[in-house]
Write an enzyme that holds these catalytic residues in place. Structure first.
Site, PDB file in Angstrom:
ATOM      1  N   SER A  96       4.049 -12.506   2.154  1.00 34.63           N
ATOM      2  CA  SER A  96       2.675 -12.926   2.708  1.00 34.63           C
ATOM      3  C   SER A  96       1.585 -12.136   1.736  1.00 34.63           C
ATOM      4  O   SER A  96       2.198 -11.257   0.860  1.00 34.63           O
ATOM      5  CB  SER A  96       2.296 -12.386   4.035  1.00 34.63           C
ATOM      6  OG  SER A  96       2.609 -10.891   4.089  1.00 34.63           O
ATOM      7  N   LYS A  97       0.404 -12.008   1.993  1.00 35.60           N
ATOM      8  CA  LYS A  97      -0.383 -11.367   1.070  1.00 35.60           C
ATOM      9  C   LYS A  97      -0.192  -9.815   1.113  1.00 35.60           C
ATOM     10  O   LYS A  97      -0.437  -9.371   0.071  1.00 35.60           O
ATOM     11  CB  LYS A  97      -1.923 -11.645   1.627  1.00 35.60           C
ATOM     12  CG  LYS A  97      -2.352 -13.023   1.432  1.00 35.60           C
ATOM     13  CD  LYS A  97      -3.890 -12.881   1.004  1.00 35.60           C
ATOM     14  CE  LYS A  97      -4.416 -14.160   0.683  1.00 35.60           C
ATOM     15  NZ  LYS A  97      -5.499 -14.946   1.069  1.00 35.60           N
TER      16      LYS A  97
END
Ligand code: GLU
Length: 465
Positions: free
Chosen positions: A243-244
């Protein structure tokens, strides 16, 4: 056969770590085999594709040094070609018009689900010998479907995952052109891979389900089917989907965060591929070693600590002047004027062993070029009453000392002996005075980095308080 690989990103966002690894592997495979690497921008999703994303992809590849031999080709500029091939498929009987309306399709799927069947197109408009097709309805613009084989299996020996088979009975007759005539995603990929003579399709394993459809269309076109290598996904540090928070950010973010492209390339190369126990290698070495046999079919896990370790390795290896050239703009971006004294190359040379990123190096270097005001509480905590006369004495003798590390080291030892102090009693407050921090390289090396006047001024300023 000359190797021809491609990277085919959809420009709907930045080039993230997963995309960059796909690009790297395709690029390295072409480089290893003296082949051709092609960049193709799959921009047919006009709603989501943006010129900014195209630019972000080009910037990311450029930063990583992934140069392409052909392209970038843009799918939106190849529409006439796709339409031409669709006509060819209609003419050869590999494709057909389908007049089933979207509403009818919905009803069909609904009924199939209700019967517990897998929803699929029922083949109403599929021509078969001896079959009479329904009368063409008024006012319906047809889609064009690929006449997928109904029997047998479609299989390939995936260069990463091994043999993969799909039963043709599982595959629908894929829509290859929408009712407005625009070609659909899988069809464009097929025509491109065919026209561009791609020999190895290296891509993310989210495309495994597209592959049997693409192979069937390629076969219908009489094209040579390329080899496929589907790379497993990359998981975050914690084993969950990337994810980010951990790496699914733009590769340019790594530039911003102070990573060297060499380190990122080396890191990405080991993300799912191995060459014995080798962890550190140049990009040229990688291109020689790279093959598709040593890619792990299981998911690779991101490891930020390892990336930092590699970055530290490449920073340490770098010539001080070259490293300074990378740190200088980072300091200038903080509105810091980097003077000549101390020389930035000497500063980064002293600190490069101790930090993981160029930004940390800039943090360490910053204090040499600003009017430094060490944190008062930190100063107080480090500066004991008995150290004050010792530091005064030290400053007085510094004024005439020989300006090299051994002389300064000898002077410090004399002063602490005379004042009956242990080294940290003098060294710690001195570090804080000079850098605002207690973490610093050996104090003699630190002192000689500065011009003499600056050291005296920083000591005096803090003793005067
Ligand atoms: N455009 C696709 C993507 O960005 C890649 C398609 C392919 O490599 O075949 O996921």
């Amino acid at each position: 056969m000359t190797v021809r690989t491609r990277f085919a990103p959809s420009p709907t966002g930045y080039l993230h770590i997963g995309g960059a690894r796909t690009a790297l592997f395709s690029w390295a495979y072409a480089r290893k085999h003296g082949g051709t690497f092609i960049l193709r921008i799959e921009d047919t999703d006009v709603e989501r594709s943006t010129p900014e994303a195209v630019q972000a992809i080009l910037d990311g590849m450029n930063w990583l040094g992934l140069d392409y031999d052909e392209g970038p080709f843009y799918q939106m500029q190849r529409m006439p070609r796709y339409k031409e091939v669709i006509q060819q498929m209609l003419a050869s009987g590999h494709a057909y018009y389908c007049y089933t309306s979207p509403a009818e399709l919905d009803a069909m799927r609904e009924a199939q689900r209700a019967r517990g069947e897998k929803p699929r197109y029922d083949g109403t408009w599929r021509p078969e010998s001896g079959k009479t097709l329904p009368a063409i309805p008024e006012g319906i613009k047809p889609v064009i479907r690929f006449k997928n084989p109904t029997e047998g299996v479609v299989a390939w020996d995936d260069m990463v995952k091994g043999r993969i088979e799909f039963s043709n009975s599982e595959l629908d007759d894929l829509i290859i052109a929408r009712s407005d005539g625009t070609p659909t995603y899988n069809f464009c990929v097929v025509v491109d891979d065919w026209d561009m003579g791609i020999t190895q399709v290296i891509r993310g394993d989210d495309h495994v389900n597209n592959t049997p459809r693409q192979i069937n269309i390629l076969t219908a076109l009489g094209a040579t089917v390329p080899n496929y290598a589907h790379l497993s996904m990359i998981l975050g540090d914690d084993g969950t989907k990337l994810s980010k928070r951990h790496g699914a950010v733009s590769v340019m973010q790594y530039d911003e965060d102070g990573y060297l492209p060499e380190a990122v390339i080396n890191y990405l190369a080991r993300l799912g591929w191995s060459h014995g126990d080798d962890e550190v290698f140049s990009v040229d070495q990688f291109c020689q070693w790279f093959d598709l046999d040593h890619i792990t079919p299981s998911a690779a896990q991101f490891n930020t600590e390892k990336l930092k370790w590699l970055n530290n390795h490449y920073m340490k290896q770098m010539d001080n002047e070259a490293l300074a050239a990378k740190v200088r703009p980072r300091l200038e971006a903080r509105d810091i004027t980097v003077g000549n004294s101390p020389a930035l190359a000497s500063v980064v040379g002293l600190y490069k062993e101790r930090v993981s990123t160029l930004n940390e190096l800039a943090d360490a270097a910053e204090v040499f070029y600003i009017d430094l005001h060490p944190d008062a509480a930190l100063m107080e905590a480090q500066l004991s009453a008995e150290a004050i006369p010792a530091l005064r004495d030290f400053a007085a003798r510094l004024a005439t000392a020989t300006w090299d590390a051994p002389s300064i080291s000898a002077l410090i030892k004399e002063v602490i002996t005379q004042h009956g102090l242990k080294m940290p009693k003098l060294a710690m407050p001195l570090r804080v005075m000079l850098t605002g921090q207690t973490q610093a390289p050996s104090v003699d090396a630190l002192v000689v980095l500065f011009p003499r006047e600056m050291v005296l001024q920083r000591i005096e300023k803090n003793l005067a308080k």
